[in-house]
Design a protein around this motif. Structure first.
Motif, mmCIF file in Angstrom:
data_model
loop_
_atom_site.group_PDB
_atom_site.id
_atom_site.type_symbol
_atom_site.label_atom_id
_atom_site.label_comp_id
_atom_site.label_asym_id
_atom_site.label_seq_id
_atom_site.Cartn_x
_atom_site.Cartn_y
_atom_site.Cartn_z
ATOM 1 N N VAL A 68 -15.791 22.414 58.138
ATOM 2 C CA VAL A 68 -16.120 23.115 59.391
ATOM 3 C C VAL A 68 -15.766 24.597 59.273
ATOM 4 C CG1 VAL A 68 -15.531 23.338 61.829
ATOM 5 C CG2 VAL A 68 -15.925 21.062 60.850
ATOM 6 N N LEU A 69 -14.609 24.897 58.699
ATOM 7 C CA LEU A 69 -14.219 26.298 58.524
ATOM 8 C C LEU A 69 -15.197 27.044 57.626
ATOM 9 C CD1 LEU A 69 -10.324 26.032 58.117
ATOM 10 C CD2 LEU A 69 -11.617 26.842 60.108
ATOM 11 N N ILE A 70 -15.696 26.362 56.595
ATOM 12 C CA ILE A 70 -16.691 26.993 55.706
ATOM 13 C C ILE A 70 -17.978 27.289 56.468
ATOM 14 C CG2 ILE A 70 -18.213 26.554 53.734
ATOM 15 C CD1 ILE A 70 -15.811 25.035 52.450
ATOM 16 N N ILE A 71 -18.414 26.347 57.318
ATOM 17 C CA ILE A 71 -19.654 26.518 58.096
ATOM 18 C C ILE A 71 -19.551 27.741 59.014
ATOM 19 C CG2 ILE A 71 -21.050 25.515 59.954
ATOM 20 C CD1 ILE A 71 -20.533 22.767 58.679
ATOM 21 N N PHE A 72 -18.396 27.899 59.653
ATOM 22 C CA PHE A 72 -18.230 28.975 60.635
ATOM 23 C C PHE A 72 -17.714 30.276 60.013
ATOM 24 C CE2 PHE A 72 -18.171 25.300 63.499
ATOM 25 C CZ PHE A 72 -19.038 25.755 64.505
ATOM 26 N N ASP A 73 -17.555 30.287 58.680
ATOM 27 C CA ASP A 73 -17.012 31.478 58.036
ATOM 28 C C ASP A 73 -18.003 32.645 58.133
ATOM 29 O OD1 ASP A 73 -14.915 32.609 55.982
ATOM 30 O OD2 ASP A 73 -16.897 33.152 55.226
ATOM 31 N N GLY A 118 -18.190 36.556 54.669
ATOM 32 C CA GLY A 118 -19.100 36.915 53.588
ATOM 33 C C GLY A 118 -18.614 36.482 52.229
ATOM 34 N N THR A 119 -17.432 35.833 52.174
ATOM 35 C CA THR A 119 -16.870 35.425 50.875
ATOM 36 C C THR A 119 -17.340 34.043 50.453
ATOM 37 O OG1 THR A 119 -14.914 34.536 52.002
ATOM 38 C CG2 THR A 119 -14.812 36.828 51.232
ATOM 39 N N THR A 167 -20.102 31.362 49.429
ATOM 40 C CA THR A 167 -21.455 31.375 48.866
ATOM 41 C C THR A 167 -22.372 30.479 49.685
ATOM 42 O OG1 THR A 167 -21.063 29.498 47.378
ATOM 43 C CG2 THR A 167 -20.466 31.709 46.573
ATOM 44 N N SER A 168 -23.676 30.755 49.580
ATOM 45 C CA SER A 168 -24.654 29.949 50.313
ATOM 46 C C SER A 168 -24.664 28.509 49.813
ATOM 47 C CB SER A 168 -26.048 30.559 50.171
ATOM 48 O OG SER A 168 -26.412 30.661 48.801
ATOM 49 N N VAL A 169 -24.381 28.334 48.533
ATOM 50 C CA VAL A 169 -24.352 26.970 47.973
ATOM 51 C C VAL A 169 -23.217 26.170 48.590
ATOM 52 C CG1 VAL A 169 -24.021 25.612 45.869
ATOM 53 C CG2 VAL A 169 -25.393 27.721 45.803
ATOM 54 N N LEU A 170 -22.022 26.787 48.651
ATOM 55 C CA LEU A 170 -20.863 26.101 49.221
ATOM 56 C C LEU A 170 -21.096 25.807 50.710
ATOM 57 C CD1 LEU A 170 -18.025 25.014 48.773
ATOM 58 C CD2 LEU A 170 -17.128 27.310 49.276
ATOM 59 N N LYS A 171 -21.722 26.767 51.417
ATOM 60 C CA LYS A 171 -21.982 26.569 52.839
ATOM 61 C C LYS A 171 -22.953 25.402 53.028
ATOM 62 C CE LYS A 171 -21.390 29.920 55.671
ATOM 63 N NZ LYS A 171 -21.382 31.081 56.589
ATOM 64 N N SER A 172 -23.959 25.319 52.178
ATOM 65 C CA SER A 172 -24.923 24.209 52.264
ATOM 66 C C SER A 172 -24.246 22.865 52.018
ATOM 67 C CB SER A 172 -26.051 24.416 51.247
ATOM 68 O OG SER A 172 -26.757 25.586 51.525
ATOM 69 N N GLN A 173 -23.341 22.865 51.066
ATOM 70 C CA GLN A 173 -22.603 21.627 50.780
ATOM 71 C C GLN A 173 -21.753 21.218 51.984
ATOM 72 O OE1 GLN A 173 -20.426 22.727 47.254
ATOM 73 N NE2 GLN A 173 -22.110 22.154 45.854
ATOM 74 N N ALA A 174 -21.148 22.217 52.660
ATOM 75 C CA ALA A 174 -20.311 21.932 53.835
ATOM 76 C C ALA A 174 -21.168 21.372 54.966
ATOM 77 C CB ALA A 174 -19.604 23.208 54.287
ATOM 78 N N VAL A 175 -22.356 21.959 55.157
ATOM 79 C CA VAL A 175 -23.270 21.471 56.209
ATOM 80 C C VAL A 175 -23.672 20.027 55.914
ATOM 81 C CG1 VAL A 175 -25.581 21.745 57.199
ATOM 82 C CG2 VAL A 175 -24.134 23.759 56.829
ATOM 83 N N ALA A 176 -23.977 19.744 54.651
ATOM 84 C CA ALA A 176 -24.386 18.382 54.276
ATOM 85 C C ALA A 176 -23.239 17.390 54.503
ATOM 86 C CB ALA A 176 -24.829 18.375 52.815
ATOM 87 N N PHE A 177 -22.025 17.799 54.161
ATOM 88 C CA PHE A 177 -20.870 16.921 54.356
ATOM 89 C C PHE A 177 -20.656 16.611 55.843
ATOM 90 C CE2 PHE A 177 -16.311 16.340 55.139
ATOM 91 C CZ PHE A 177 -16.039 15.243 54.317
ATOM 92 N N CYS A 178 -20.731 17.666 56.675
ATOM 93 C CA CYS A 178 -20.542 17.461 58.116
ATOM 94 C C CYS A 178 -21.657 16.598 58.709
ATOM 95 C CB CYS A 178 -20.484 18.813 58.830
ATOM 96 S SG CYS A 178 -18.952 19.723 58.498
#
Length: 989
Positions: free
Chosen positions: A8-13, A16-17, A19-30
């Motif tokens: 959740v913290l990654i999604i709302f970050d 700018g630090t 990456t889009s890949v990590l954010k996508s992974q966080a969205v998929a996990f949630c």
């Protein structure tokens, strides 16, 4: 911190630090967590223990989404668990009696999301399942500000999501909203209102922000709850106390005024409304508007007073009883001074309602004569409101003067803003003409007599009022100088404002004196003042180019109007304009921003109009024209010679200068009539012929420069009108050069010129046309397709648009040729080869073109050609095969099959006109071909369309008769019958 919280913290970050890949992974996990059947329990557990506001928000958002999308599939136990848990959070309770986290301690956006979750439950469960939510909430308000705040957020969210009429609602939402309001009225509204009263009474001196929030919530609900719950001897005194006590914060006082406005605006019977308004004793707050006009309270109070006055005006209109009307009038007269004050002094965002209210009030004066002293005073105040409202804001003065992006936006905004205000000005002028004229005179006199201290905006507004006043004057009133004109026009003409260097002031000044030129037309003694205004630094010699160019255009209009009356002043005018003329033809045109309708060439048109009059003696006229044309032509010749040795950059500059010179010559020629230059004063005509000779060289030297070709073509158009048939010797060379280019855009310009020649000279241009038509046909048939030009998605390109324009212009050309007795041009030895492609193109267009006016023109071409080429007195066909083509192809395809198509909609006006031409074509074919036409049309065409024999026979009778109206009516009926009877064996396009 577990994986969910990390995700959740990654999604709302937003640092700018991540990456889009990590954010996508966080969205998929949630999303995987959301898909868990136990998601509601997971979210509620997190809400109890996580202190991370991002996680709290995500969990509430997740609950909201789940309830909206899966509520019907949830078990009773799960619904109960969610309901109990969420309500406990809203009431600041813990779920397990431990030191768990409380959502109400979080930020506003988290509490708002919690309110949305509760409202979703209310949507599904109140009052049928969860009937006690509001009653259960009320005892918890004693816990203090946090719960009161949450209760208000729930009520506000309920209003936003379901109840408020400010948002579009689905029918289902409307039904649910009605049920909720009915249940609340019956069950808990009384208790809620009492709670609001108690809270405000308790916290008004200690927590004004909370009280303001409560009152804002209450304001939303007053429109649909029982008005007596608020409009009573308990609550109203509290609201007025909050407004009247000066020590209280503005926010609280403004919130109180909002509630009173809601009471005033409550929809009810007009008589009951008047009784309510009388009980309010609103005059208690009138004096409060004199405070800080920028304060939140004064702004809120201003809205209250305008709303109160608007409701009184409605009562005045709707009540017929004399006593009630007098009572409404008295209250209205009492509040209007305060209303006018706030309209003039406060920043209001309700301008439209202001204009609407003032227009409504002025409407009550229509037919009243004479107006009362009070009404006349109010009219003066309304005019002052209009003056204040149309003023520009001084903060934009520099932006508007240089007209940068900000200035342009502000000018556009004000133009739109003024529209309704100036309509109101005209209405006031009709109701109280004397007061209006005196106000405008005083405004203008104040501006004229002002010192340097008066600001630009005051002067511009005064001039704009006088300009707008002219719109309502008749020509007779304008000429005779009725009312204030006889005083104000001379005063204005002789005035030079201290701020005349400002662009806005200079422009509206010039526009205003131009508007009143009909007065000068009848009062010639003011002509010297008019000339001075336009020729000095108020007009053409103004320091700003935009003003100077506008002045040139307006001066041209003045010259057109005054004409011969200016003859005595020609020498003075020309001397004054000498520097302007030189500047125009020598300036670096490419560096100037101005072009289009105010490119500066209008000064030459004005000069041409002046010196082109027959009232000017021939010697003087020749002298004036020569002094202008000779240097202009010399400059063109010098630039042509020099351009051959210039580099490309210098050449572009020369081209721009040549363009300027052509525009000047063209504009100058507009003042000379054909009769003058060809009949009464041929020496003048000779000067224009010599000029044409010079300009035609440009086509030879610059064959590829489209802008110059366009300007020269424009001048040829002008010379056709000016020189008449004496232009003929120059046409072969001109047309040859213009035909050297074959681009669609170039061909369009050429065809327009040819059309002009044909329309002016008719058959006199036959020899010219026989020479150019084969070249035209070769070019056009090689460019435009024989069938449809592409349309639809992806076809709106410049290339396609140019093709469409060429096609339309070519059809116009063929129509002009055919309808001006020149159809024999198509039959000349050089042109016969193009006859078949022309016929095929015309036939296809008659039947299929989307533009019905083009189809109509093509049918008219066929009608004309049939009349010209199919005279039955000849022993043999004038055009072998043409009769057969017309009978077998044109008649059947255009006159029958194309109208049988269901897309041929008779109810459309353009279609019906086309249909009339198609019926006319049949009549002409019968007159020229007799039974040859009838036999083929009926036996082949009607047979293929399965036309009953009796209708075919009746058609023959109608077409042989002389009643076109009857034939047209019958044929329409026949086509409609055939459409019904078609059985699929004929494919209609």
């Amino acid at each position: 911190m577990d994986d969910l919280e990390k995700a959740v913290l990654i999604i709302f970050d937003e640092s700018g630090t991540v990456t889009s890949v990590l954010k996508s992974q966080a969205v998929a996990f949630c999303q995987q967590i959301k898909d868990n059947p136990s998601i509601c329990r997971i979210c509620i557990e997190r809400l109890c223990f996580s202190k991370l506001v991002q996680v709290q928000f995500w969990c509430l958002q997740c609950l909201h989404e789940v309830l909206r999308s899966r509520y019907s599939g949830m078990s009773t136990e799960e619904k109960s668990f969610v309901r109990t848990s969420v309500f406990s959070m809203a009431c600041y309770e813990t779920l397990d009696n431990s030191n768990s986290v409380k959502v109400l301690d979080g930020p506003s956006y988290v509490k708002n999301k919690l309110a949305q979750v509760l409202v979703t439950l209310i949507y599904y469960e109140y009052p049928s399942i969860w009937s006690s939510i509001f009653v259960d909430f009320l005892p918890n308000l004693s816990k203090g500000g946090l719960v009161i705040d949450m209760f208000c957020r729930v009520l506000n969210a309920l209003d936003d999501e379901l109840i408020s009429q400010d948002y579009p609602r689905t029918p289902e939402e409307g039904v649910v909203s009605g049920k909720i309001k009915d249940a609340m009225r019956q069950q808990c509204v009384n208790q809620i209102v009492h709670a609001w009263y108690d809270i405000v009474s308790l916290y008004k001196n200690t927590d004004s922000e909370l009280c303001s929030f409560v009152l804002d919530t209450m304001r939303r609900y007053i429109s649909w709850i029982e008005i007596g719950l608020v409009a009573n001897n308990t609550f109203l005194p509290l609201l007025f106390e909050l407004m009247l006590v000066e020590g209280l914060p503005d926010q609280l006082r403004s919130a109180a005024s909002g509630c009173v406005l809601a009471v005033v605006s409550k929809r009810m019977d007009s008589q009951a409304k008047l009784t309510l308004l009388q009980s309010l004793q609103m005059n208690r707050v009138f004096g409060l508007v004199a405070g800080d006009v920028d304060s939140e309270f004064v702004s809120g109070l201003a809205s209250l007073l305008i709303g109160y006055a608007s409701v009184l005006l409605d009562c005045l209109k709707n009540l017929n009883n004399g006593d009630h009307k007098r009572a409404s009038t008295d209250l209205l007269n009492e509040v209007l001074p305060s209303v006018f004050y706030v309209m003039q002094n406060c920043e209001l965002d309700t301008t439209f309602s202001i204009v609407q209210f003032l227009s409504g009030y002025v409407a009550t004066m229509k037919g009243v004569s004479p107006l009362t002293e009070t009404q006349l005073f109010h009219v003066g105040q309304i005019l002052e409101v209009i003056r204040m409202q149309i003023r520009f804001d001084p903060m934009y003065r520099d932006n508007l003067d240089v007209l940068d992006k900000v200035g342009r936006e502000e000018e556009d905004r004000m133009i739109e803003h003024r529209k309704d205000l100036l309509v109101l000005l005209r209405t006031v002028g009709r109701v109280a003409p004397d007061v209006t004229q005196i106000f405008i005179r005083n405004s203008l006199s104040s501006a004229v007599g002002s010192s340097h201290d008066i600001n630009v905006e005051e002067v511009e507004a005064a001039l704009s009022l006088f300009y707008a006043f002219g719109e309502s004057l008749s020509d007779e009133a304008m000429r005779t100088g009725s009312g204030i004109l006889r005083e104000l026009v001379p005063m204005l003409l002789s005035t030079k404002f201290p701020c005349h260097s400002n662009r806005l002031v200079a422009l509206v000044y010039l526009d205003t004196i131009t508007r009143y030129m009909k007065f000068v037309l009848e009062n010639n003694q003011y002509i010297p003042l008019v000339l001075a205004a336009f020729l000095d630094d108020r007009g053409i010699h103004h320091s700003k180019v935009k003003v100077s160019r506008r002045a040139s255009y307006l001066f041209m209009r003045v010259v057109k109007l005054l004409k011969a009356k200016l003859v005595p002043f020609i020498e003075t005018i020309l001397q004054s304009l000498n520097d302007t003329v030189s500047q125009f033809t020598s300036m670096d045109y490419a560096s100037k921003e101005l072009s289009g309708s105010e490119d500066g060439s209008h000064i030459f048109e004005a000069i041409g109009l002046l010196i082109g009059m027959e009232d000017v003696p021939l010697e003087k006229q020749t002298e004036y024209l020569s002094s202008l044309l000779t240097p202009l032509c010399q400059q063109v010749e010098i630039l042509i010679v020099n351009s051959r040795v210039q580099n490309s950059e210098e050449s572009q500059s020369k081209v721009a200068n040549i363009q300027q010179l052509i525009m000047a010559i063209n504009a100058l020629s507009k003042g000379f009539s054909e009769r003058l230059v060809t009949a009464s004063r041929p020496a003048i005509g000779l000067m224009f012929k010599q000029t044409l000779d010079v300009l035609l060289q440009i086509l030879v030297i610059f064959p590829k420069v489209e802008t110059l070709r366009s300007k020269v073509t424009s001048f040829i158009h002008r010379m056709v009108e000016t020189l008449g048939s004496s232009v003929f010797p120059y046409l072969p060379k001109a047309l040859e050069q213009l035909l050297s280019e074959s681009e669609p855009k170039e061909l369009v310009g050429f065809l327009v010129l040819i059309n002009q020649l044909i329309c002016k000279f008719n058959t006199s241009v036959q020899d010219i046309l026989e020479n150019v038509y084969p070249v035209i046909a070769t070019r056009v048939f090689s460019i435009i397709p024989r069938d449809t030009i592409p349309s639809g998605p992806g076809s709106n390109t410049e290339e396609i648009r140019e093709l469409q324009e060429l096609q339309r212009t070519f059809y116009t050309f063929l129509h002009v040729v055919a309808t001006h007795g020149l159809s024999s041009v198509f039959l000349s030895a050089k042109s016969r080869v193009y006859l078949d492609p022309m016929m095929q193109l015309l036939l296809f267009t008659c039947c299929n073109h989307k533009d019905l006016t083009v189809r109509k023109a093509c049918v008219q071409i066929f009608i004309r050609l049939i009349k010209d080429w199919c005279n039955r007195t000849y022993g043999e066909e004038k055009v072998p095969g043409f009769q057969t083509f017309v009978i077998e192809a044109f008649a059947t395809n255009c006159c029958l099959y194309s109208v049988l198509d269901k897309s041929f909609e008779f109810r459309d006006a353009n279609t019906f006109v086309l249909f009339g031409e198609i019926v006319m074509a049949q009549k002409v074919m019968y007159e020229k071909f007799g039974n040859d036409f009838l036999i083929n049309f009926v036996s082949k065409g009607f047979l293929a369309a399965h036309c009953p024999q009796d209708l075919a026979e009746e058609y023959c009778q109608k077409v042989q008769g002389n009643d076109m109206k009857s034939l047209k009516s019958f044929y329409q009926s026949l086509i409609e019958n055939l459409r019904v009877q078609q059985n699929g064996s004929l494919v209609f396009r």
